[in-house]
Enzyme design. Structure first.
Site, PDB file in Angstrom:
ATOM      1  N   CYS A  94      27.905  13.315  21.011  1.00 37.75           N
ATOM      2  CA  CYS A  94      29.307  13.712  21.146  1.00 37.75           C
ATOM      3  C   CYS A  94      30.022  13.657  19.792  1.00 37.75           C
ATOM      4  CB  CYS A  94      29.999  12.856  22.198  1.00 37.75           C
ATOM      5  SG  CYS A  94      31.586  13.551  22.763  1.00 37.75           S
ATOM      6  N   HIS A 202      26.770  13.391  26.959  1.00 39.36           N
ATOM      7  CA  HIS A 202      26.450  11.952  26.970  1.00 39.36           C
ATOM      8  C   HIS A 202      25.207  11.695  27.822  1.00 39.36           C
ATOM      9  CE1 HIS A 202      30.051  10.323  24.954  1.00 39.36           C
ATOM     10  NE2 HIS A 202      30.630  11.413  25.430  1.00 39.36           N
ATOM     11  N   GLU A 204      23.736   8.921  28.227  1.00 40.60           N
ATOM     12  CA  GLU A 204      23.710   7.537  28.690  1.00 40.60           C
ATOM     13  C   GLU A 204      24.389   7.336  30.034  1.00 40.60           C
ATOM     14  OE1 GLU A 204      27.377   7.811  25.926  1.00 40.60           O
ATOM     15  OE2 GLU A 204      25.420   8.744  26.177  1.00 40.60           O
ATOM     16  N   SER A 256      27.779 -24.204  33.920  1.00 42.50           N
ATOM     17  CA  SER A 256      28.814 -23.774  34.862  1.00 42.50           C
ATOM     18  C   SER A 256      28.280 -23.613  36.274  1.00 42.50           C
ATOM     19  CB  SER A 256      29.404 -22.441  34.399  1.00 42.50           C
ATOM     20  OG  SER A 256      28.433 -21.408  34.518  1.00 42.50           O
ATOM     21  N   GLY A 257      26.967 -23.600  36.436  1.00 39.12           N
ATOM     22  CA  GLY A 257      26.374 -23.313  37.733  1.00 39.12           C
ATOM     23  C   GLY A 257      26.020 -21.849  37.887  1.00 39.12           C
ATOM     24  N   GLY A 258      26.425 -21.027  36.908  1.00 33.71           N
ATOM     25  CA  GLY A 258      26.151 -19.600  36.967  1.00 33.71           C
ATOM     26  C   GLY A 258      24.836 -19.222  36.323  1.00 33.71           C
ATOM     27  N   VAL A 259      24.512 -17.951  36.416  1.00 33.71           N
ATOM     28  CA  VAL A 259      23.247 -17.436  35.896  1.00 33.71           C
ATOM     29  C   VAL A 259      23.163 -17.601  34.383  1.00 33.71           C
ATOM     30  CG1 VAL A 259      21.835 -15.365  35.649  1.00 33.71           C
ATOM     31  CG2 VAL A 259      23.055 -15.777  37.780  1.00 33.71           C
ATOM     32  N   ASP A 260      24.224 -17.229  33.673  1.00 34.28           N
ATOM     33  CA  ASP A 260      24.160 -17.158  32.213  1.00 34.28           C
ATOM     34  C   ASP A 260      23.904 -18.524  31.575  1.00 34.28           C
ATOM     35  OD1 ASP A 260      24.821 -14.523  32.681  1.00 34.28           O
ATOM     36  OD2 ASP A 260      26.954 -14.839  32.326  1.00 34.28           O
ATOM     37  N   SER A 261      24.721 -19.509  31.918  1.00 31.22           N
ATOM     38  CA  SER A 261      24.556 -20.825  31.298  1.00 31.22           C
ATOM     39  C   SER A 261      23.237 -21.462  31.719  1.00 31.22           C
ATOM     40  CB  SER A 261      25.735 -21.740  31.642  1.00 31.22           C
ATOM     41  OG  SER A 261      25.765 -22.049  33.021  1.00 31.22           O
TER      42      SER A 261
END
Length: 566
Positions: A94, A202, A204, A256-261
């Site tokens: 683009c 585009h 993507e 934090s209990g989340g996936v990332d941490s």
């Protein structure tokens, strides 16, 4: 050496989608702002290509993103591409395609009408490697207000639509353009000289039906990437890099209990073992019973974790605050204070481990055992939405775990996942053996229920929302809908409405339910939950949670809305 595709960002909101598509092909890529590139010849400002990537990276190709700018604007991005063209495969998308035409002496003009939305290819040159296996009439997605009106003779058209003449082109070398002889290929394999391409559409985005095929043609057939970047290779490389970076240093990390941490902590644990100290803070804004349940799970995983009840500190800091950013900053500031206090305790404890030393050596021993690093579960969308570090894209909102630490903490930050999208984090977590009850959890905001309670926060509002959220999530699971939803949550609205319960008139709170489908959180659509399910959940909430007499459902998508309300 890690094969790498470099994406130069000109401020397009689609840039991160290019990265995701390239990574779907098991090819590693990095996004850098266009301002970072300088000409190898003049060496003024920015960096050379060899300086952009990590020492173990092998640059295989470059992609130029789209942009909200017009190349005709005086202040438009105009990097010198002479350090790339003729030396390494280059694809302009683009704005990137228009930039190539403009810098080569072509003419870019405003379109007669803005070309936005679906179009179909009316001509495709399948002899070109870029358009190999791309079908005639294939649907593509246009999003531009300028068009290439004319181009130099060395621009060979390899695709067009009924409205766009230069939908795809290849640049053949002319004059004394710097190039290496081994960069040139003959017509028999679909390339004529310089490996520089431009496309006006585009590839993507979802609506370009064969976009992934085109990107594969570029990164695999033209750039010769081996498609070896997998979760296993990421884990192996990251652990080695962490071991080299951290050595015998100690790291403290908030969970934090989340996936990332959780995935970030698991990577760090595998790299440095007991030198990782984890802290799980109860900020009073977690889901119902989450603190004790998640803390138990972490200990079962073998992580060295300490739970800290800090509810009263957060409630005090939030008292009277209604504005979203003020609440985020208060939560972030209080978290830093609590975390700093606990980290200092851990540092003192770690310095006293082992054999007792003479009093004269205690000071030196304490210095050696100080915790020097803070581990964070920051992922790519956090960085993108918080700070315009990847180019001139707009800041959406601040994130609690982005932007560094107060100087007083004197710790360096280590973020093993800051180049990954959410779906990539989950794939890495599965390869690491993280339990599915954590990996399968919906994303939960760092500030917790603090940004799902609109207006000021009180313990009573938190109690009500915890009960509502618990009913909502458990009903999603019971109905077999939980895994069909990317993220779900309840929002406490700052209004009250009239209701009737039995023979009594009520004037109580309104709850909004939110559920979206997504892959990476960058875009999201509202989830079409069955009416019967929504009816049941509404009745359950109103009948069982005192203080709520009305439930509504949010049917906004991102964009224009965000997933969270604050």
């Amino acid at each position: 050496m890690q094969e790498t595709i470099l994406i130069l960002d000109f401020g397009s909101q689609y840039t991160q989608l290019i990265a995701r598509k390239v990574r779907e092909l098991n090819v590693y890529c990095e996004i850098h702002p266009y301002t970072i590139v300088r000409s190898l010849e003049n060496g003024v400002g920015g960096k050379s290509l060899s300086e952009l990537l990590t020492p173990n990276s092998q640059l295989k190709g470059v992609i130029l993103s789209g942009s909200p700018f017009s190349v005709r604007q005086k202040n438009s991005p105009q990097p010198d591409l002479s350090s790339i063209r003729g030396k390494i495969p280059l694809l302009g998308v683009c704005y990137g395609a228009q930039l190539l035409a403009h810098q080569c002496g072509g003419e870019v003009q405003p379109s007669k009408h803005r070309e936005y939305g679906r179009a179909n290819l009316s001509f495709v040159n399948n002899d070109s490697l870029l358009f190999k296996n791309i079908s005639l009439n294939s649907q593509v997605w246009m999003s531009h207000s300028d068009t290439i009106a004319s181009a130099p003779d060395n621009f060979e058209i390899i695709a067009n639509t009924s409205d766009v003449k230069y939908a795809g082109f290849h640049i053949k070398p002319v004059g004394n353009l710097p190039r290496r002889s081994d960069d040139l290929r003959g017509e028999s394999n679909g390339l004529k000289g310089e490996k520089t391409f431009g496309i006006q559409f585009h590839p993507e985005v979802y609506h370009t039906t064969e976009g992934l095929t085109l990107l594969k043609n570029f990164v695999v057939d033209i750039c010769k990437c081996s498609q070896s970047w997998t979760p296993s290779s990421f884990i192996e490389t990251t652990i080695a890099e962490l071991q080299h970076k951290l050595g015998n240093d100690k790291v403290v990390m908030a969970l934090s209990g989340g996936v990332d941490s959780t995935v970030a902590a698991t990577l760090l644990h595998k790299a440095i073992g007991k030198n990782l100290f984890c802290i799980f803070v109860d900020n009073g804004l977690l889901r119902k019973d989450e603190f004790k349940n998640v803390l138990h799970s972490y200990k079962d995983m073998g992580l060295n974790v300490k739970g800290v009840d800090a509810k009263k500190f957060f409630y005090k800091a939030l008292k009277g605050k209604k504005e979203p950013e003020a609440k985020r900053k208060a939560i972030g500031k209080t978290f830093i204070e609590v975390f700093d206090k606990e980290a200092k305790k851990l540092g003192a404890m770690s310095s006293e481990l082992g054999v007792k030393r003479k009093k004269s050596s205690n000071s030196r021993l304490r210095t050696q055992n100080q915790i020097k690093w803070l581990g964070q579960g920051t992922i790519y969308p956090d960085v993108i939405e918080s700070i315009s570090v990847k180019g001139p894209s707009a800041t959406i909102k601040s994130h609690h775990n982005v932007g560094g630490l107060p100087a007083k903490m004197k710790m360096k930050v280590v973020e093993p996942l800051n180049s990954l999208f959410k779906d990539e984090v989950r794939r890495v977590g599965r390869k690491l053996g993280v339990t599915e009850n954590i990996l399968g959890r919906h994303p939960f905001p760092g500030p917790g229920l603090g940004i799902r309670i609109l207006g000021d926060i009180t313990e009573e509002k938190v109690r009500i929302l915890q009960e509502v959220d618990h009913i909502y999530i458990e009903e999603l699971k019971s109905a077999g809908l939980y895994n069909q939803v990317w993220q779900a949550g309840a929002i406490f609205l700052p209004i009250q409405s009239v209701g009737v319960m039995g023979d009594e008139r009520t004037y109580e709170n309104v709850i909004a339910l939110r559920a979206v489908t997504s892959t990476d959180g960058m875009t999201a659509d509202w989830c079409h939950l069955p009416y019967e399910f929504l009816s049941k959940v509404s009745n359950e909430i109103i009948n069982k949670v005192k203080g709520v007499n009305r439930v509504v459902y949010d049917i906004s998508s991102k964009p224009p809305a965000t997933i969270e309300w604050e």
